[in-house]
Design an enzyme around this catalytic site. Structure first.
Site, mmCIF file in Angstrom:
data_model
loop_
_atom_site.group_PDB
_atom_site.id
_atom_site.type_symbol
_atom_site.label_atom_id
_atom_site.label_comp_id
_atom_site.label_asym_id
_atom_site.label_seq_id
_atom_site.Cartn_x
_atom_site.Cartn_y
_atom_site.Cartn_z
ATOM 1 N N ILE A 125 -12.120 28.276 120.759
ATOM 2 C CA ILE A 125 -11.188 27.869 120.021
ATOM 3 C C ILE A 125 -10.013 27.219 120.719
ATOM 4 O O ILE A 125 -8.842 26.566 120.270
ATOM 5 C CB ILE A 125 -10.340 29.013 119.153
ATOM 6 N N PHE A 164 -4.382 40.863 128.076
ATOM 7 C CA PHE A 164 -4.360 41.260 129.296
ATOM 8 C C PHE A 164 -4.400 42.717 129.305
ATOM 9 O O PHE A 164 -3.659 43.252 128.576
ATOM 10 C CB PHE A 164 -2.810 40.554 129.893
ATOM 11 N N TYR A 221 1.102 40.105 123.909
ATOM 12 C CA TYR A 221 0.012 40.416 122.986
ATOM 13 C C TYR A 221 0.642 40.545 121.596
ATOM 14 O O TYR A 221 0.276 39.789 120.617
ATOM 15 C CB TYR A 221 -1.006 41.403 123.184
ATOM 16 N N LYS A 228 0.508 38.164 118.032
ATOM 17 C CA LYS A 228 -0.069 38.654 116.933
ATOM 18 C C LYS A 228 1.096 38.799 115.856
ATOM 19 O O LYS A 228 0.637 38.730 114.634
ATOM 20 C CB LYS A 228 -0.580 40.342 117.014
HETATM 21 P P1 NAP Z 1 -13.297 41.753 122.980
HETATM 22 O O1 NAP Z 1 -14.313 42.664 122.765
HETATM 23 O O2 NAP Z 1 -12.582 41.149 124.193
HETATM 24 O O3 NAP Z 1 -13.927 40.225 121.988
HETATM 25 C C1 NAP Z 1 -13.198 39.268 121.837
HETATM 26 C C2 NAP Z 1 -14.140 37.925 121.501
HETATM 27 O O4 NAP Z 1 -13.154 36.741 121.551
HETATM 28 C C3 NAP Z 1 -15.109 37.822 122.593
HETATM 29 O O5 NAP Z 1 -16.043 37.203 122.004
HETATM 30 C C4 NAP Z 1 -14.576 36.556 123.318
HETATM 31 O O6 NAP Z 1 -15.280 35.483 123.918
HETATM 32 C C5 NAP Z 1 -13.763 35.787 122.132
HETATM 33 N N1 NAP Z 1 -12.851 34.782 122.571
HETATM 34 C C6 NAP Z 1 -11.762 35.014 123.327
HETATM 35 N N2 NAP Z 1 -11.339 33.538 123.718
HETATM 36 C C7 NAP Z 1 -12.002 32.789 123.010
HETATM 37 C C8 NAP Z 1 -11.837 31.553 122.856
HETATM 38 N N3 NAP Z 1 -10.932 30.688 123.447
HETATM 39 N N4 NAP Z 1 -12.821 30.695 122.021
HETATM 40 C C9 NAP Z 1 -13.584 31.386 121.335
HETATM 41 N N5 NAP Z 1 -13.935 32.936 121.469
HETATM 42 C C10 NAP Z 1 -13.044 33.548 122.372
HETATM 43 O O7 NAP Z 1 -12.010 41.858 121.862
HETATM 44 P P2 NAP Z 1 -12.099 42.909 120.224
HETATM 45 O O8 NAP Z 1 -11.674 44.228 120.602
HETATM 46 O O9 NAP Z 1 -13.400 42.634 119.642
HETATM 47 O O10 NAP Z 1 -11.104 41.916 119.516
HETATM 48 C C11 NAP Z 1 -11.539 41.101 118.484
HETATM 49 C C12 NAP Z 1 -10.123 40.745 117.799
HETATM 50 O O11 NAP Z 1 -9.631 42.018 117.386
HETATM 51 C C13 NAP Z 1 -9.270 40.102 118.753
HETATM 52 O O12 NAP Z 1 -8.396 39.096 117.883
HETATM 53 C C14 NAP Z 1 -8.087 41.456 118.964
HETATM 54 O O13 NAP Z 1 -6.810 41.145 119.406
HETATM 55 C C15 NAP Z 1 -8.067 42.121 117.758
HETATM 56 N N6 NAP Z 1 -7.807 43.401 117.798
HETATM 57 C C16 NAP Z 1 -8.698 44.343 118.464
HETATM 58 C C17 NAP Z 1 -8.350 45.736 118.673
HETATM 59 C C18 NAP Z 1 -9.160 46.821 119.452
HETATM 60 O O14 NAP Z 1 -8.618 47.796 119.251
HETATM 61 N N7 NAP Z 1 -10.194 46.387 120.060
HETATM 62 C C19 NAP Z 1 -7.190 46.008 117.818
HETATM 63 C C20 NAP Z 1 -6.454 45.308 116.945
HETATM 64 C C21 NAP Z 1 -6.838 43.975 116.934
HETATM 65 P P3 NAP Z 1 -15.848 35.793 125.555
HETATM 66 O O15 NAP Z 1 -16.847 36.969 125.623
HETATM 67 O O16 NAP Z 1 -16.546 34.375 125.766
HETATM 68 O O17 NAP Z 1 -14.587 36.190 126.100
#
Ligand code: NAP
Length: 276
Positions: A63, A94, A193, A197
């Protein structure tokens, strides 16, 4: 051109995105695209789901790269004539103890979470088909960060008339204020962050409004959501929800039935509309 329906999930090689693809493969009547910036990681994730008896398709998508977004756009336009479900899930954060200077964290975090997500929307929203569903994965942190903003900023971010340009200017200003070391004085909270958001949630409110104004008859529903605190590489092993549980609210919004006219333009957590 195929008549098959199509769903696309950004950043879905792991974490919540992968769980969203898993659930859509089981529940969505159509093709489901697992996307990843790295084809190797993407194909490995596809293979993992195939082992579970599921059949996602793969397309590369970084993206942060406008060319990559446009290649996906052209592919979907040509093969399907549009998109039925778009889940903007890709994001970065981060770690709390990361010592990278705050101004760098701000620039890098806003670049992907806000500006790149916006670029995906700019390129892909025009492709949304009638009764399409768009889910922008934000976070409850957007709400707490909003409360940490000055009254003036809070008023702007809650405004029902803020434009996309104004939002972009504010997000740009945050990054610049961190570089000048004045973000505190300028009323910003101490979380890059969180601000990124806020951008995703407010962008969703604006986009929903624009859909009302420009495509009312198309019944497209667009929302921001929080998946909860989910055990992924981003949030770590202490989080309370499994990735499959974290996928529940995004998938609920992605599969709102064609008879639904709400939620739209809302911030949703635990399948419930939350006040902004
Ligand atoms: P994660 O395990 O770190 O996964 C993030 C995903 O986004 C990975 O597939 C990563 O790919 C991908 N990504 C990052 N930069 C990208 C780019 N430039 N182009 C395409 N893909 C990219 O995190 P997650 O916890 O699943 O988070 C998913 C979403 O939920 C995020 O938007 C996060 O902010 C949101 N969120 C998470 C939580 C939580 O508790 N986990 C809570 C609230 C919101 P790579 O493997 O290549 O890095």
């Amino acid at each position: 051109m195929s008549n098959v329906q199509v769903a696309v999930v950004t950043g879905s090689n792991k974490g919540i995105g992968l769980a969203i693809v898993r659930a859509l493969c089981k529940q969505f009547q159509g093709d489901v695209y697992l996307t990843s910036r790295d084809p190797g990681r993407g194909q490995a994730a596809v293979a993992q789901l195939q082992q579970e008896g599921l059949h996602p398709l793969f397309h590369q998508l970084d993206i942060d790269d406008l060319q990559s977004i446009r290649a996906l756009r052209d592919f979907l336009k040509e093969k399907y004539g549009g998109i039925n479900v778009l889940v903007n899930n890709a994001g970065i954060a981060f770690k709390v103890h990361d010592t990278t200077p705050f101004a760098v964290q701000a620039e890098v975090t806003l670049k992907t979470n806000f500006f790149a997500t916006r670029n995906v929307c700019t390129e892909l929203l025009p492709l949304m088909k009638p009764y399409g569903r768009v889910v922008n994965v934000s976070s409850m942190v957007s709400s707490s960060a909003l409360r940490g903003c000055s009254q003036e900023l809070q008023q702007k971010f809650r405004s029902d008339s803020i434009t996309e340009d104004e939002l972009v200017q504010l997000m740009t200003k945050f990054v610049e204020d961190t570089k000048r070391g004045v973000h505190d004085k300028e009323g910003w909270p101490n979380t890059a962050y969180g601000v990124s958001k806020i951008g995703v949630t407010v962008l969703s409110r604006i986009q929903a409004r624009l859909l009302n104004e420009q495509r009312k008859g198309d019944h497209i529903l667009l929302n921001a959501c929080c998946p909860g605190w989910v055990r992924t590489d981003m949030a770590g092993p202490k989080a309370t929800k499994s990735p499959d549980e974290g996928a529940e609210t995004p998938v609920y919004l992605a599969l709102l039935p064609s008879s639904a006219d709400a939620p739209h333009g809302q911030f949703v957590s635990d399948k419930t509309v939350k006040p902004w």
